[in-house]
Design a protein around this motif. Sequence first.
Motif, PDB file in Angstrom:
ATOM      1  N   GLU A 192       0.822  -1.208   0.000  1.00 53.84           N
ATOM      2  CA  GLU A 192       0.000   0.000   0.000  1.00 53.84           C
ATOM      3  C   GLU A 192       0.858   1.262   0.000  1.00 53.84           C
ATOM      4  N   TRP A 247      -8.003   1.312  -3.516  1.00 53.62           N
ATOM      5  CA  TRP A 247      -7.004   2.362  -3.745  1.00 53.62           C
ATOM      6  C   TRP A 247      -6.597   2.395  -5.215  1.00 53.62           C
ATOM      7  N   MET A 303      -9.317   8.354  -0.478  1.00 52.16           N
ATOM      8  CA  MET A 303      -8.815   7.325   0.429  1.00 52.16           C
ATOM      9  C   MET A 303      -8.688   7.818   1.864  1.00 52.16           C
ATOM     10  N   TYR A 349     -10.096   4.741   3.611  1.00 52.66           N
ATOM     11  CA  TYR A 349      -9.078   3.881   4.219  1.00 52.66           C
ATOM     12  C   TYR A 349      -9.703   2.895   5.205  1.00 52.66           C
TER      13      TYR A 349
END
Length: 689
Positions: free
Chosen positions: A175, A590, A602, A606
């Motif tokens: 990520e 994402w 995001m 998230y």
Amino acid sequence: MSTVHSSPDSGLQSLTAPPGPPDPSTDVRPRRNPLVLAGALALSWLVPAGLVALHLGVVLLPLLLLAVAAVIRVGGVLLDRLFVAGLVLAGSVLTFGLLFSLWPWGLSPVATSGLMFTVLTTAAWVARRAPRLPLRFRWSDLLVVGTFGGFWHYLYHPIAGTSAAERVAYLATAEDRLAHFSFFSGIQGVGGYNFFHQEAARAYLIPPSEVTYPQGSHFLLAWTDTLVHSAAGPGDMLQTMNRYLLYLLVAYALFCTALVWAARWVGGPRLRGWRAAAVCATVGSIMFASNYFDLLVHGFDSTFIGLLLIALSLAVLIRPATGRTEFVLAASAGLISVTYTYNIYGAFVGVALLGALVVHRRRFAGRWWWTLGALACALGVAALPSVLSVLGNLNVADASNMSGPSVAADRSILIGGGLLGLLVAAMPRNRRTATGQAHLAVLLGTGGLLTVFAAYQLHSIGRYSYYFHKMTAVGVVVALISIGAVGTVLRTSSRGSGRTLARRLNELVLSGLAVAAALSLFANVQWGFLATKDNPSAWSGNPLVAWGRGEYESDIGPKGIDGLAPLRDTGGPVIALVSNDDYKNLKATWLASLLNRRGGDMKALYDIHWVDIGGPEVKEADYQRSFGRLKGAIEQLPAPHPPVTILTADQSVGDRIKRDLAKQGLTVKVLSDPGLLWTQPWGRTFPGV
């Protein structure tokens, strides 16, 4: 007595030497002809305009590098000149980037390269410097360049012949990589540094990182992309992701190559023959088997690009081998480029620069005000993003002690290599030289900074955390480039100054043995001995070779990135629930957001990190917990926004999510495709600290 090295390997007169009588062969300065200046200025704009019009903007990058190399006066061989020129160019791009961020042309490849050619041309004309390149080489250049070739072979092999869509599996290995790409995308979107366009940048990345995170590496890659793409805009995002991946592979190969070059540079003109081969092969072999390859795998892009720049900066500060102007230029470029790329690394360059100024203080006699004034300006430019970060409510104490996955330093290299370098630098023969003194200052300064920060963390939180491990990487870099100094104390069998065929063959054989020994000792190459199919050599198991076999390919579903195609160009926030694995859902969401140029979503989305539904056979408890997180994420999206589109890998789960959200007053569009289910593990993983 003037200390001028006459060897073709030595370059120009060392900074440590007092000024001597001018050399007619090198100090002849052309007259300032206004017609020459006018013609050069015209070409400074016509060449970029023509190349970009022909979609050959990528040619501007080597042209700028060669132009800088032709004007500066450092290094006696072409490869040395190019490495130093690369550092100067990086610092120049980041400095001019402040202007590029504010003028109306943004990152236009014609405007940015045209301005840099103009400034370079004008500076050369004012200084009366005709362009000149040292068209000489050292045999060890082959090892330096060969290091890049060796790394590139393994880095590029698994993606050779694949499409841009297939390569996303190697981009999305972590990520952190997606976060770094969002910075890159933001810089392209706003046309400059994100911290100068904070409101607009929030559409591309997670706030408040547009002002709190260093953006030098992203800016360098974004500017490079405008030349490669021959346009300021990013174009198709899938193709942009492909190019970004290629830039990272090149940058990592350059990082390892720069360490080899830096070690040779620190060794200086005395390091030649088999000893140069031994040094270059040792540093290269250590990096071939190093766990620092995990920096690339785990998406720590700014870290290894920052280490690349700090290797160049420290090498030039340990052994300047330049005049006063080039010293200030290279030191300023190093300070700015390193601090912009990874700001905590700037402290190490600052300590090295202070040591170099003390060691070479006599050289600047009568020029101190000019030297310190120029360096003070560079320090101000270097500090600007960090100052803005603090003003942007960055809590320095909390950030310094934050936790997170990291790549630990190889302690045998960090401690053993550092002590070996200290041993050599402390030898009486080296303490009497300016290079030895500067080297000792870098070793002690680096050790001092690491010790102080370690003591601070132990006092504050009782343990070493994320940024300490990041800082120890600089210690590894210093240890590796110190091997160049170690090579100079090895005894050579050569005697006299003759260059007979027999002596050259002897050096060739010794160099070959030195390279083979280094590869065996430090890269685990066994040359076929004691290796079988059931018991392969340790070389075959190192991370770089495993990458070359394709073992780090991430699972992005049986349809690949094309499985997220229904989420392209929806105009609003997108959520991809492709699995009953929350981490895969986060990455898929994402990726889909980045493809839509909506990375800023995001910040709210998230929370998908804790949504582990999307595939078949969902347990009721998991659904209820995940649905609450999903609902909360959607509610956190800044209003107003277009309708949210959710893509699931199971029709029944998608229908239930749509019904339950409607009961909560949230209208969403839900798409389902059972064929995109992500089921495979995320390739090989190596635990952090």
